[in-house]
Design an enzyme around this catalytic site. Structure first.
Site, mmCIF file in Angstrom:
data_model
loop_
_atom_site.group_PDB
_atom_site.id
_atom_site.type_symbol
_atom_site.label_atom_id
_atom_site.label_comp_id
_atom_site.label_asym_id
_atom_site.label_seq_id
_atom_site.Cartn_x
_atom_site.Cartn_y
_atom_site.Cartn_z
ATOM 1 N N ASP A 11 0.876 -1.156 0.000
ATOM 2 C CA ASP A 11 0.000 0.000 0.000
ATOM 3 C C ASP A 11 0.923 1.218 0.000
ATOM 4 O OD1 ASP A 11 -2.306 1.597 0.224
ATOM 5 O OD2 ASP A 11 -2.144 1.615 2.403
ATOM 6 N N ASP A 13 0.042 5.059 1.014
ATOM 7 C CA ASP A 13 -0.110 5.978 2.141
ATOM 8 C C ASP A 13 -0.187 5.193 3.449
ATOM 9 O OD1 ASP A 13 -0.460 8.601 0.683
ATOM 10 O OD2 ASP A 13 -2.054 7.429 -0.244
#
Length: 219
Positions: A11, A13
């Site tokens: 991922d 952020d």
């Protein structure tokens, strides 16, 4: 415990980039401008595509119009944005065909943030613009694995949000929770929880990648 895999899917952020201040600032401004309590947004926005959040908290608004404006603001707001310690070094050590990013953000936002903090851009980048169903649906991680040419069950995913952990698990991947933006207990469905990406020790071997880590408790 070490995990053997063919690829790592990150991922963005909360895992590679610390964008928490930007995200909160932009969502708070958006909510204030539309008379929506920010608490309602904050309760559902972590790790999910922004358009789905808008549809949930503001069904009376046109989501496409709102997401275009919010996306532009997210992409251009860089105050306080920085890469987590160890993120750039880790990505630079990995073979380019062994890692990908799957984010709930839009493509322009993701590439703008990576460029700002000088992270290498992956060959495989899956964003909200590329999927029909965002996290917690398994599609983002299934697509990332497919584009890397590996089975999802041979991928290790790093995720900081419960929705992302669910997405990866439903895709069939092993998941390491990264407790930067949520508590370790919120990531309990992950295989293990680490404090930050620099806790990872990744070795490239002929058979694939060996992923070991410092646990949350040891940090």
């Amino acid at each position: 415990m070490a995990l053997s895999c063919d690829a790592i899917i990150f991922d963005l952020d909360g895992v590679l980039i610390d964008s928490d201040a930007v995200i909160k600032r932009r969502w708070k401004r958006w909510a204030e401008d539309r008379g929506i309590p920010f608490e309602e947004v904050e309760a559902v926005n972590t790790g999910r595509p922004a358009i789905e959040v808008i549809e949930e908290v503001a069904p009376h608004l046109d989501p496409e119009t709102e997401i275009d404006r919010l996306g532009d603001e997210m992409a251009t707001d860089t105050e306080g944005l920085e890469a987590f310690d160890g993120a750039k070094a880790l990505l630079n050590r990995l073979p380019q065909d062994r890692w990908a990013i799957a984010t709930s953000g839009r493509h322009h936002t993701a590439t703008s943030r990576m460029a700002h903090v000088r992270l290498p851009e992956p060959k495989v980048l899956v964003t909200a613009d590329d999927v029909d169903q965002g996290k917690p649906d398994p599609e983002p991680y299934q697509q990332a694995a497919d584009r890397l040419g590996v089975g999802p069950d041979r991928a290790v995913v790093l995720e900081d949000a419960p929705a992302g952990v669910e997405s990866a698990r439903r895709a069939g991947a092993l998941v390491l929770g990264v407790a930067t933006s949520t508590s370790p207990s919120a990531l309990a469905e992950a295989t293990a929880v680490i404090p930050h990406v620099s806790a990872l020790d990744v070795r490239t071997e002929e058979a694939g990648l060996q992923v070991d880590w410092e646990s949350r408790e040891e940090a």
